[in-house]
Write an enzyme that holds these catalytic residues in place. Structure first.
Site, PDB file in Angstrom:
ATOM      1  N   LYS A 182      10.788  -3.648  16.673  1.00 54.25           N
ATOM      2  CA  LYS A 182      10.742  -4.416  15.325  1.00 54.25           C
ATOM      3  C   LYS A 182      10.782  -3.633  14.043  1.00 54.25           C
ATOM      4  CE  LYS A 182       6.259  -5.096  13.309  1.00 54.25           C
ATOM      5  NZ  LYS A 182       7.966  -5.422  12.075  1.00 54.25           N
ATOM      6  N   GLY A 235       3.882   4.808  11.240  1.00 55.07           N
ATOM      7  CA  GLY A 235       3.371   3.776  10.064  1.00 55.07           C
ATOM      8  C   GLY A 235       1.282   4.404  10.039  1.00 55.07           C
ATOM      9  N   SER A 236       0.330   3.502   9.857  1.00 58.56           N
ATOM     10  CA  SER A 236      -0.565   4.791   8.795  1.00 58.56           C
ATOM     11  C   SER A 236      -1.993   4.387  11.036  1.00 58.56           C
ATOM     12  CB  SER A 236      -1.984   2.763   8.680  1.00 58.56           C
ATOM     13  OG  SER A 236      -1.826   1.581   9.049  1.00 58.56           O
ATOM     14  N   THR A 237      -3.125   5.553  10.239  1.00 59.82           N
ATOM     15  CA  THR A 237      -3.785   5.338  11.741  1.00 59.82           C
ATOM     16  C   THR A 237      -4.513   4.590  12.020  1.00 59.82           C
ATOM     17  OG1 THR A 237      -3.929   7.901  10.878  1.00 59.82           O
ATOM     18  CG2 THR A 237      -5.182   7.520  11.734  1.00 59.82           C
ATOM     19  N   THR A 239      -3.503   1.207  12.265  1.00 57.43           N
ATOM     20  CA  THR A 239      -2.389   1.294  12.384  1.00 57.43           C
ATOM     21  C   THR A 239      -2.231   1.256  14.068  1.00 57.43           C
ATOM     22  OG1 THR A 239      -1.727  -0.076  11.158  1.00 57.43           O
ATOM     23  CG2 THR A 239      -0.495  -1.238  12.596  1.00 57.43           C
ATOM     24  N   GLY A 240      -2.271   2.541  14.531  1.00 56.16           N
ATOM     25  CA  GLY A 240      -2.153   3.810  14.954  1.00 56.16           C
ATOM     26  C   GLY A 240      -2.518   3.311  16.213  1.00 56.16           C
ATOM     27  N   GLU A 258       2.980   8.184  15.574  1.00 54.15           N
ATOM     28  CA  GLU A 258       3.324   9.738  13.584  1.00 54.15           C
ATOM     29  C   GLU A 258       2.701   8.599  12.705  1.00 54.15           C
ATOM     30  OE1 GLU A 258       5.819  12.113  11.013  1.00 54.15           O
ATOM     31  OE2 GLU A 258       6.129  10.275  11.129  1.00 54.15           O
ATOM     32  N   CYS A 293       4.802   9.857   4.439  1.00 52.07           N
ATOM     33  CA  CYS A 293       3.162  10.667   6.041  1.00 52.07           C
ATOM     34  C   CYS A 293       3.483  11.555   5.595  1.00 52.07           C
ATOM     35  CB  CYS A 293       4.143  10.216   7.307  1.00 52.07           C
ATOM     36  SG  CYS A 293       5.645  11.656   7.634  1.00 52.07           S
ATOM     37  N   GLU A 392      -5.605   8.635   2.056  1.00 52.06           N
ATOM     38  CA  GLU A 392      -3.946   8.964   2.000  1.00 52.06           C
ATOM     39  C   GLU A 392      -4.215   8.220   0.936  1.00 52.06           C
ATOM     40  OE1 GLU A 392      -0.276   8.667   5.124  1.00 52.06           O
ATOM     41  OE2 GLU A 392      -1.517   7.471   5.576  1.00 52.06           O
TER      42      GLU A 392
END
Length: 491
Positions: A182, A235-237, A239-240, A258, A293, A392
């Site tokens: 995706k 992606g972002s922390t 969303t991770g 990551e 990132c 960030e």
């Protein structure tokens, strides 16, 4: 490549499932960052569409010869794929720069060639990492056999769509897996073209599928699908964490994450060439408008260099002018969206309210295009709990803090949340290596900043900057099971 007309580029819209484009009615608007124009409507995969893509990948894993194909043959197909990508550079670079933040010159010089060569790099692991013979008793034979996982779910970010797709897909395919990818709904089209070229190169239909849609719907369904053996995400922390939660609740299944970064750059007074160092520092925060990132967003400078270094950075920033990504010669990228520009503005405002001094920038460029271009910004900060230091930003915003000695510099470099990358600039090799040992970061660059074409070096984070590694042998191994076998050799 010369400038091109963005309205004349045909788009490979839709999902790509089992070797064919699946057209559906688009519901998600896709905007061009350079001018804000909605240039496409994207279909959004629901659970049924995700089911179809995963089913295609499962059938290809069990029914095609991809996983069982001789490893050299699998590598040969991937090398043909890389050749087709290079031959298609005009179209792929235009697709990439049209709807992303990547200027056309950079897409041609870096993104497309980097993607093709990355595929070749991972293809070479196919027949070189098959397992090992274990040290066991003399009357036994112990082995570890490497086998592909099955269906890998991959979710790629919008900031480097082509190269991030390569990071996710290439090691998984080289190891014999199949993939459902995706891409970001903001940069959806180059991934479809990559999948099309893979089939043309001889990768069986269903081995590489692409679904379109939003993270909360399509991404969530992909992570939770019982047919997915592993998920890899950049992606972002925040969303991770959601990805990891979904994989834990429906698996558990392994993840590679990551995530965010707030990377420090330590500059000591003995740097031999301050002008060159300033150029490196400027590029580390303005490249892709800071939407990286590993952006070097926290500058820690030994006090005697503070004023001369700020002056040189301001000079570097003054040469950057916004430009449309489809215009040749554009050097400074737009932010991906107005929402992201507002987020940058909000954090800068909060930082100033908390005591940060604005040295340069701090506003959007006044452009007629309608794009979101934010001026390269320097904030001099005292306290490390300032929002611009802690959060960030994902924009061209650099914080500066002064230090008086090595120990203070290393203390300031430590971040409570992030540990993705760091830079050290010094002529003292001993000091550089002491810093490398002390810094909590997955990657440390010394007297440079930013990735090269050395695909063998893995990348990933400490702390909440991620789990697992992309690139290098580690990325390939993360797409394999290891089965232990013990054979009794007694008569």
């Amino acid at each position: 490549m010369a400038s091109f007309d963005p309205d004349r580029i045909s788009l490979p819209g839709g999902h790509y499932i089992h070797g064919r484009l699946v057209q559906e009615t688009g519901t998600l608007p896709v905007s061009r960052p350079s001018d804000g124009k909605v240039y496409a409507m994207l279909p959004s995969a629901d659970a049924g569409c995700v089911d179809a893509a995963v089913d295609s990948a499962r059938r290809a894993f069990g029914g095609s010869d991809w996983a069982r194909r001789p490893p050299r043959d699998r590598a040969r197909a991937m090398r043909r794929w890389a050749d087709l990508i290079e031959a298609d550079i005009d179209y792929l670079a235009a697709l990439e720069s049209l709807g992303s933040t990547r200027p056309i010159d950079q897409a041609r010089a870096w993104d497309v060639p980097y993607t093709a060569e990355g595929i070749r790099f991972f293809a070479e692991f196919a027949d070189k990492c098959g397992g090992e013979v274990a040290a066991t008793a003399h009357d036994h034979l112990g082995m570890q056999i490497a086998e592909p996982l099955g269906v890998v779910g991959a979710i790629a970010p919008w900031n480097f769509p082509l190269s991030m797709t390569c990071w996710k897909v290439a090691p998984a395919l080289a190891a014999g897996n199949t993939v459902v990818l995706k891409p970001s709904e903001m940069t959806p089209f180059s991934a479809v073209r990559l999948a099309t070229l893979a089939v043309e190169a001889g990768v069986p239909p269903g081995v590489f599928n692409v679904i379109q849609g939003s993270g909360p719907v399509a991404g969530e369904a992909l992570c939770r699908h019982p047919g997915v053996a592993k998920v890899t995400f950049t992606g972002s922390t925040g969303t991770g964490r959601a990805v990891m939660r979904a994989c834990a609740e429906t698996g558990p299944k392994p993840v590679t994450l990551e995530l965010g970064g707030k990377s420090p750059q330590l500059v000591f007074a003995d740097v031999p060439d301050l002008d060159r160092t300033a150029q490196t520092l400027a590029a580390a925060i303005t490249g892709n408008a800071g939407q990286v990132c590993v952006a070097g967003s926290r500058l820690l400078v030994e006090r005697p260099l503070l004023e001369p270094l700020v002056e040189r950075l301001q000079q570097c920033f003054a040469t950057l002018e916004p430009g449309l990504t489809w215009h040749a010669g554009t050097r400074f990228s737009p932010l991906i969206s107005d929402a992201q520009a507002r987020r940058v503005e909000t954090i800068v405002s909060r930082a100033r309210e908390a005591g940060a001094e604005l040295l340069t920038g701090g506003t959007r460029f006044d452009t007629e295009s309608g794009g979101c271009f934010y001026r390269p910004t320097i904030l001099q900060v005292g306290a490390s709990d300032n929002p611009a230091v802690r959060e960030e930003i994902f924009g061209p915003v650099l914080t500066i803090q002064a230090f008086d000695d090595e120990e203070e510099a290393l203390g300031l470099a430590e971040h409570e949340i992030y540990g993705l990358a760091a830079g050290v600039h010094t002529a003292d090799l001993g000091r550089a290596l002491r810093a490398v040992r002390r810094l909590s970061a997955g990657t440390v660059w010394v007297n440079r900043y930013g990735r090269s074409r050395d695909y063998i070096l893995p990348t990933g984070g400490y702390k909440r900057s991620g789990i697992g590694r992309d690139l290098g042998r580690a990325a390939y191994e993360a797409n394999l099971h290891h089965k232990s076998v013990l054979v009794d050799l007694t008569p």
